[in-house]
Design a protein around this motif. Structure first.
Motif, PDB file in Angstrom:
ATOM      1  N   ARG A 307       0.838  -1.204   0.000  1.00  0.00           N
ATOM      2  CA  ARG A 307       0.000   0.000   0.000  1.00  0.00           C
ATOM      3  C   ARG A 307       0.877   1.261   0.000  1.00  0.00           C
ATOM      4  O   ARG A 307       0.585   2.237  -0.705  1.00  0.00           O
ATOM      5  N   ALA A 308       1.948   1.208   0.771  1.00  0.00           N
ATOM      6  CA  ALA A 308       2.835   2.372   0.847  1.00  0.00           C
ATOM      7  C   ALA A 308       3.554   2.596  -0.480  1.00  0.00           C
ATOM      8  O   ALA A 308       3.731   3.740  -0.915  1.00  0.00           O
ATOM      9  N   ALA A 309       3.969   1.507  -1.132  1.00  0.00           N
ATOM     10  CA  ALA A 309       4.632   1.627  -2.433  1.00  0.00           C
ATOM     11  C   ALA A 309       3.676   2.239  -3.459  1.00  0.00           C
ATOM     12  O   ALA A 309       4.073   3.088  -4.277  1.00  0.00           O
ATOM     13  N   ARG A 310       2.392   1.830  -3.410  1.00  0.00           N
ATOM     14  CA  ARG A 310       1.405   2.386  -4.338  1.00  0.00           C
ATOM     15  C   ARG A 310       1.230   3.882  -4.095  1.00  0.00           C
ATOM     16  O   ARG A 310       1.106   4.675  -5.031  1.00  0.00           O
ATOM     17  N   ARG A 311       1.232   4.285  -2.826  1.00  0.00           N
ATOM     18  CA  ARG A 311       1.102   5.711  -2.498  1.00  0.00           C
ATOM     19  C   ARG A 311       2.302   6.500  -3.036  1.00  0.00           C
ATOM     20  O   ARG A 311       2.143   7.589  -3.591  1.00  0.00           O
ATOM     21  N   LEU A 312       3.500   5.939  -2.852  1.00  0.00           N
ATOM     22  CA  LEU A 312       4.701   6.622  -3.334  1.00  0.00           C
ATOM     23  C   LEU A 312       4.649   6.812  -4.847  1.00  0.00           C
ATOM     24  O   LEU A 312       5.005   7.876  -5.370  1.00  0.00           O
ATOM     25  N   LEU A 313       4.234   5.780  -5.561  1.00  0.00           N
ATOM     26  CA  LEU A 313       4.143   5.877  -7.014  1.00  0.00           C
ATOM     27  C   LEU A 313       3.122   6.933  -7.425  1.00  0.00           C
ATOM     28  O   LEU A 313       3.345   7.697  -8.370  1.00  0.00           O
ATOM     29  N   ALA A 314       2.012   6.988  -6.710  1.00  0.00           N
ATOM     30  CA  ALA A 314       0.978   7.987  -7.011  1.00  0.00           C
ATOM     31  C   ALA A 314       1.479   9.402  -6.723  1.00  0.00           C
ATOM     32  O   ALA A 314       1.002  10.370  -7.337  1.00  0.00           O
ATOM     33  N   GLU A 315       2.444   9.525  -5.819  1.00  0.00           N
ATOM     34  CA  GLU A 315       3.008  10.838  -5.466  1.00  0.00           C
ATOM     35  C   GLU A 315       4.144  11.249  -6.399  1.00  0.00           C
ATOM     36  O   GLU A 315       4.765  12.296  -6.203  1.00  0.00           O
ATOM     37  N   GLY A 316       4.434  10.408  -7.406  1.00  0.00           N
ATOM     38  CA  GLY A 316       5.480  10.766  -8.359  1.00  0.00           C
ATOM     39  C   GLY A 316       6.860  10.274  -7.990  1.00  0.00           C
ATOM     40  O   GLY A 316       7.861  10.710  -8.582  1.00  0.00           O
ATOM     41  N   ARG A 334       2.126   8.208 -16.414  1.00  0.00           N
ATOM     42  CA  ARG A 334       1.356   9.386 -16.841  1.00  0.00           C
ATOM     43  C   ARG A 334       1.900  10.680 -16.208  1.00  0.00           C
ATOM     44  O   ARG A 334       1.420  11.765 -16.525  1.00  0.00           O
ATOM     45  N   ASP A 335       2.885  10.538 -15.339  1.00  0.00           N
ATOM     46  CA  ASP A 335       3.436  11.685 -14.607  1.00  0.00           C
ATOM     47  C   ASP A 335       4.701  12.159 -15.327  1.00  0.00           C
ATOM     48  O   ASP A 335       5.755  11.535 -15.233  1.00  0.00           O
ATOM     49  N   GLU A 336       4.581  13.287 -16.041  1.00  0.00           N
ATOM     50  CA  GLU A 336       5.705  13.782 -16.856  1.00  0.00           C
ATOM     51  C   GLU A 336       6.943  14.038 -16.012  1.00  0.00           C
ATOM     52  O   GLU A 336       8.066  13.683 -16.397  1.00  0.00           O
ATOM     53  N   ALA A 337       6.756  14.647 -14.855  1.00  0.00           N
ATOM     54  CA  ALA A 337       7.907  14.975 -14.008  1.00  0.00           C
ATOM     55  C   ALA A 337       8.603  13.708 -13.508  1.00  0.00           C
ATOM     56  O   ALA A 337       9.838  13.632 -13.482  1.00  0.00           O
ATOM     57  N   ALA A 338       7.807  12.717 -13.118  1.00  0.00           N
ATOM     58  CA  ALA A 338       8.399  11.474 -12.598  1.00  0.00           C
ATOM     59  C   ALA A 338       9.184  10.741 -13.684  1.00  0.00           C
ATOM     60  O   ALA A 338      10.301  10.256 -13.447  1.00  0.00           O
ATOM     61  N   VAL A 339       8.610  10.641 -14.883  1.00  0.00           N
ATOM     62  CA  VAL A 339       9.292   9.921 -15.965  1.00  0.00           C
ATOM     63  C   VAL A 339      10.549  10.667 -16.394  1.00  0.00           C
ATOM     64  O   VAL A 339      11.600  10.068 -16.635  1.00  0.00           O
ATOM     65  N   THR A 340      10.455  11.983 -16.477  1.00  0.00           N
ATOM     66  CA  THR A 340      11.626  12.788 -16.848  1.00  0.00           C
ATOM     67  C   THR A 340      12.735  12.636 -15.821  1.00  0.00           C
ATOM     68  O   THR A 340      13.921  12.531 -16.172  1.00  0.00           O
ATOM     69  N   GLU A 341      12.358  12.589 -14.547  1.00  0.00           N
ATOM     70  CA  GLU A 341      13.364  12.431 -13.495  1.00  0.00           C
ATOM     71  C   GLU A 341      14.010  11.050 -13.560  1.00  0.00           C
ATOM     72  O   GLU A 341      15.235  10.919 -13.383  1.00  0.00           O
ATOM     73  N   LEU A 342      13.204  10.015 -13.806  1.00  0.00           N
ATOM     74  CA  LEU A 342      13.775   8.670 -13.953  1.00  0.00           C
ATOM     75  C   LEU A 342      14.732   8.635 -15.140  1.00  0.00           C
ATOM     76  O   LEU A 342      15.830   8.053 -15.052  1.00  0.00           O
ATOM     77  N   ARG A 343      14.354   9.260 -16.232  1.00  0.00           N
ATOM     78  CA  ARG A 343      15.226   9.296 -17.412  1.00  0.00           C
ATOM     79  C   ARG A 343      16.541  10.019 -17.081  1.00  0.00           C
ATOM     80  O   ARG A 343      17.620   9.600 -17.509  1.00  0.00           O
ATOM     81  N   LEU A 435       2.437   1.904 -15.324  1.00  0.00           N
ATOM     82  CA  LEU A 435       3.734   2.167 -14.706  1.00  0.00           C
ATOM     83  C   LEU A 435       4.856   2.000 -15.714  1.00  0.00           C
ATOM     84  O   LEU A 435       4.840   1.051 -16.513  1.00  0.00           O
ATOM     85  N   VAL A 436       5.813   2.909 -15.689  1.00  0.00           N
ATOM     86  CA  VAL A 436       7.081   2.605 -16.354  1.00  0.00           C
ATOM     87  C   VAL A 436       7.705   1.434 -15.610  1.00  0.00           C
ATOM     88  O   VAL A 436       7.745   1.416 -14.389  1.00  0.00           O
ATOM     89  N   MET A 437       8.140   0.419 -16.364  1.00  0.00           N
ATOM     90  CA  MET A 437       8.828  -0.726 -15.776  1.00  0.00           C
ATOM     91  C   MET A 437      10.099  -0.952 -16.588  1.00  0.00           C
ATOM     92  O   MET A 437      10.065  -1.550 -17.660  1.00  0.00           O
ATOM     93  N   THR A 438      11.205  -0.458 -16.068  1.00  0.00           N
ATOM     94  CA  THR A 438      12.475  -0.603 -16.769  1.00  0.00           C
ATOM     95  C   THR A 438      13.457  -1.358 -15.890  1.00  0.00           C
ATOM     96  O   THR A 438      13.321  -1.377 -14.659  1.00  0.00           O
ATOM     97  N   SER A 439      14.426  -1.989 -16.510  1.00  0.00           N
ATOM     98  CA  SER A 439      15.371  -2.831 -15.777  1.00  0.00           C
ATOM     99  C   SER A 439      16.066  -2.034 -14.682  1.00  0.00           C
ATOM    100  O   SER A 439      16.499  -0.893 -14.894  1.00  0.00           O
ATOM    101  N   GLY A 440      16.187  -2.650 -13.518  1.00  0.00           N
ATOM    102  CA  GLY A 440      16.837  -2.016 -12.389  1.00  0.00           C
ATOM    103  C   GLY A 440      18.349  -2.131 -12.498  1.00  0.00           C
ATOM    104  O   GLY A 440      18.946  -3.088 -12.003  1.00  0.00           O
TER     105      GLY A 440
END
Length: 873
Positions: A307-316, A334-343, A435-440
């Motif tokens: 549940r906590a992991a889901r909340r974190l993902l929803a928070e970007g 769907r979160d532009e800022a989150a995906v850009t930061e991961l990139r 969700l973006v799911m990319t290799s860790g």
């Protein structure tokens, strides 16, 4: 009441899970299958028997009535046939007696294939019980061995069912039968596994959560409701948890988790779906989840961690999630800022991310899906499937940073219970539905599997870790695939596919192939099988080289292949070749030409015999040629043993190696130079090249300094992409070609007569290769760009030109050689537009077309081809 023989139950036979009873039929006792009854009969009950099965529980009066009816039928038969037909009752009694007194036979069945970890021993147990057979079944290092004893017809039927009715995940390759002396016995048992023989078995890949387990996962009344590791004999981890053979719990990473009483009962019950399911677990005895914060401390565990992991993902936030074959990095797609930061954190450049959709309905709002692609998405393997994006999406788009400028989207669906719970079930709070799911991993390194390394190596990349305490024995990335021209086209063969073996067209000695440096896989082969490893990665750093070492060792432990010789690419600078030489330990290392291996791999997966030759087209970015040039646009007359270079693209200078790969404008300028076209800053490619760099390139092309000649088709795609103004620089391999493919697809329907055309001058010496001149194509592209022709049409015309060139060369060499079988290999044939058009055009000219179906056309299939070439002498 059905016609049958009445009998009285003497006892329920132990060891058959209430499936067999000893029944008295007029003084003759026989074993009867009672599994068809709703509830087992009690001792003393009367049952009606038909063909060895109890069909109905009856009372004593009905038993007498049935007996009287049989006597009447018997009398009528004697009177009507003048004594020539036997009394039916007597026949029934004699048959019962004969079944008891007929000599038993005992037979040993040795089953090879994917038969461990797929519910095969439970299937054998139930089958034997149904046929009233005694004996045993066990895993061995070679597969599964069953010995059964009983009625000869029942033993024969047992053998038939082994071959024709195995469990859903099993693949039966062979069944060997040998007669044994009868030993008696009163039960059928699952014996302890044996590892005394040399290991040679086929391990099942990891498979996606089955429908039954998903139903239990969502059922509040089920004891495994919300259990993140629910599994059964039909689904769950296999390959990534196996530590040795035979496949038993003690030889998996589940060995440390002692089964609770409830799980043990299910494990021991042949009627249960989890009978001998090695990863079996529940909330009481299975792995545990925990959420680790960015300070390295446990924040939550169990269901609250989810549940906590889901909340974190929803928070970007970005969360590292431990899966089957390693860690993923996840964020809200769907979160532009989150995906850009991961990139940014992963230094991903413009390379697209794959996304996991909560379910098929969500996926189909993002991409268009055919029935074949839907089956691929939802099957037991659940790879990432490359699909055309909806424009615009049906509801709510993804962040632009997910796959910038890419016409396709890599989509997968949840394949573990943990994924399903992460998206939420029942009344869970809403979280992201994609969700973006990319290799860790850090860019260019292998996927992380170790928990301690994940905390250190992924710390700069993530905000939290959702992990469990079941160790991952071997890393295994998600597979990537697409569906092209009526068949699956693997792009990366890994989870869900590896380590399934490939049947070989001829027996080979024990060999280990080291593969190539890009998209590396290794392969082991012996006898009639080859095992191609899961995707390892690009051999750019020491960690990937180490991963190759571990993967080869693990594959050897599972298969028992002890290589007598190693095989490597002929490129003198490949790290995979250096690895093979370093690990040879006195054994010979055979080298194989890159493009010969490409064609051999296609021949091998289609089962061509050792004496059969084809017209092979090997189109890719790079490969070391026999003349020292960089090949890649090759037509080979080839079999497994040898090849002849029949045609190739004309050489152009490749200046600076990787610099020209990352900057397609350099290849554009090289092709302009080779075609005799001056550089004009009005040309997009020339304008993209800095003036000082142009001066250096002009000197290199004029003198040959720092250049190597190349016939690469992949580099020609780069050049055209830059000339058309599509891509001048790239961040990942084939980015320019992918963009060009997307444009060509959008211009579907462009008439063939508008296509460009390669020059095909006849060689001065007929024994020399035909040289296909791209100059006319380059001049046509430049002309179209000057005339303002849209890039979509330029891309379509170029694809049509490459298709036409391939068909023209195939027809030329059919006339010269009489061959009518064409093989298509090399990474350029990942291009769905090109592969589909080429396949259709060749078939229209009555060619048999062989194209990759089981292995990727890129270098991920090279190791398989290396085995076949090396084994051919």
């Amino acid at each position: 009441m059905c016609l049958g023989i009445p009998g009285r139950v003497v006892e329920i036979v132990e060891g058959y899970a209430d499936q067999l009873a000893l029944v008295d039929v007029e003084g003759a006792r026989r074993r009867i299958n009672i599994g068809m009854l709703d509830t087992p009969p009690a001792t003393g009950d009367w049952v009606l028997l038909h063909m060895g099965f109890a069909m109905e529980v009856i009372d004593e009066a009905k038993a007498a009535e049935a007996l009287s009816g049989l006597e009447m039928m018997g009398s009528g038969a004697r009177e009507g046939a003048g004594g020539e037909t036997e009394d039916r009752l007597t026949l029934g009694r004699e048959s019962a007696s004969a079944d008891t007194q007929q000599p038993c036979v005992r037979r040993r069945f040795e089953v090879r294939g994917v038969v461990q970890g797929v519910g095969f021993r439970p299937f054998v147990y139930v089958t034997a019980a149904a046929l009233a057979l005694t004996g045993s079944v066990a895993n061995t290092a070679a597969g599964v061995v069953a010995e059964v004893e009983g009625d000869p017809d029942a033993v024969a039927e047992f053998g038939r069912r082994l071959r024709t009715d195995p469990p859903p995940l099993a693949v039966v390759e062979s069944v060997a039968e040998t007669d044994q002396p009868p030993t008696g016995g009163a039960e059928f048992v699952i014996a302890d596994s044996s590892a005394t023989d040399r290991v040679r078995t086929l391990v099942s890949p990891d498979t996606a959560t089955c429908r039954d387990c998903l139903t239990e996962l969502r059922d509040p009344a089920d004891r495994r409701h919300r259990h993140p590791f629910i599994t059964c004999t039909h689904c769950g981890p296999r390959f990534t948890i196996v530590t040795g053979m035979p496949y038993d719990r003690a030889a998996t990473t589940m060995a440390a988790f002692e089964m609770c009483d409830d799980c043990r009962t299910e494990y021991d019950d042949p009627r249960d779906r989890r009978f001998h399911a090695q990863p079996i677990a529940c909330h009481n005895c299975g792995p545990r989840l925990e959420l680790i914060g960015n300070d390295g401390r446990t924040v939550h565990d169990g269901d609250e961690a989810l549940r906590a992991a889901r909340r974190l993902l929803a928070e970007g936030k970005i969360v590292a999630i431990k899966g089957l074959g390693g860690y993923h990095l996840a964020c809200d797609a769907r979160d532009e800022a989150a995906v850009t930061e991961l990139r940014r954190r992963k230094q991903r450049g413009g390379k697209p991310f794959a996304v996991m959709a909560a379910d098929l309905d969500v996926a189909e709002k993002l991409v268009t899906v055919t029935d074949d692609e839907r089956a691929l998405l939802t099957g037991t393997r659940k790879p990432i499937v490359l699909l055309p994006r909806r424009t615009p999406p049906a509801s709510g788009g993804l962040a632009d940073a997910v796959a910038p400028g890419n016409p396709d989207l890599g989509v997968l669906l949840p394949y573990t219970p943990l994924h399903t719970l992460l998206f939420g079930i029942g009344d869970d709070a809403l979280g992201p539905d994609v969700l973006v799911m990319t290799s860790g991993n850090r860019s260019g390194e292998p996927i992380v599997t170790d928990d301690a390394k994940a905390l250190t190596e992924l710390a700069p990349l993530v905000d939290a870790w959702l992990r469990h305490d079941r160790p991952i024995r071997v890393p295994c990335d998600d597979s990537v695939s697409r569906f092209v021209a009526g068949a699956e086209l693997p792009v990366r063969r890994s989870r869900g596919y590896a380590p399934l073996p490939l049947a070989l067209p001829f027996d080979i000695p024990p060999l280990l192939a080291a593969g190539a440096d890009l998209k590396n896989t290794c392969a082991l082969g012996e006898g009639g099988y080859a095992w191609v490893s899961q995707h390892i990665g690009d051999m750019d750093d020491l960690s990937t080289v180490d991963a190759l070492t571990r993967t080869a060792a693990h594959l050897g432990a599972l298969t028992g292949v002890e290589p007598e010789q190693l095989v490597a690419d002929s490129h003198p600078g490949y790290r995979s070749g250096a690895w093979a030489r370093a690990h040879a330990k006195g054994r010979a290392v055979r080298t194989v030409r890159h493009h010969h291996a490409h064609i051999a791999a296609v021949l091998g997966e289609h089962g061509l015999g050792p004496g059969e030759s084809v017209i092979g087209f090997a189109y890719d970015g790079t490969g070391h040629g026999a003349d020292g040039a960089v090949w890649g646009g090759e037509t080979l007359i080839a079999d497994y043993k040898s090849y002849r270079r029949a045609a190739h693209l004309a050489y152009v200078p490749l200046a600076g190696g990787d610099a020209s790969v990352l900057r397609p404008y350099r290849m554009a300028l090289a092709h302009l130079h080779a075609a005799g076209i001056g550089w004009d800053e009005k040309q997009p490619a020339v304008a993209a090249c800095p003036a000082r760099e142009r001066d250096v390139l002009a000197h290199q092309f004029a003198t040959g300094f720092g250049c190597v000649p190349t016939s690469s088709m992949g580099r020609l795609f780069d050049a055209v992409a830059s000339l058309a103004g599509v891509r001048h620089e790239v961040a990942y391999e084939a980015e320019a070609a992918i963009a060009l493919e997307g444009l060509a697809r959008s211009a579907a329907g462009e008439p063939a007569e508008s296509a460009y055309a390669f020059g095909l001058p006849a060689p001065a010496d007929p024994s020399d290769p035909v040289v296909a001149d791209p100059g006319p194509v380059i001049r046509a592209v430049v002309s179209d760009v000057s005339a303002g022709v849209p890039p979509e049409l330029i891309a379509a015309r170029f694809h049509a030109a490459v298709t036409a060139l391939t068909v023209d060369l195939a027809e030329l060499f059919r006339r010269r050689t009489g061959l009518a079988v064409v093989a298509l290999g090399g990474g350029v044939f990942q291009n769905a537009v090109l592969l589909g058009a080429t396949q259709r055009a060749l078939r229209a000219k009555d060619f048999t077309v062989l194209r990759p179906v089981l292995l990727p056309p890129n270098d991920g299939g090279i190791a398989f081809g290396q085995l076949l070439v090396a084994a051919s002498g």
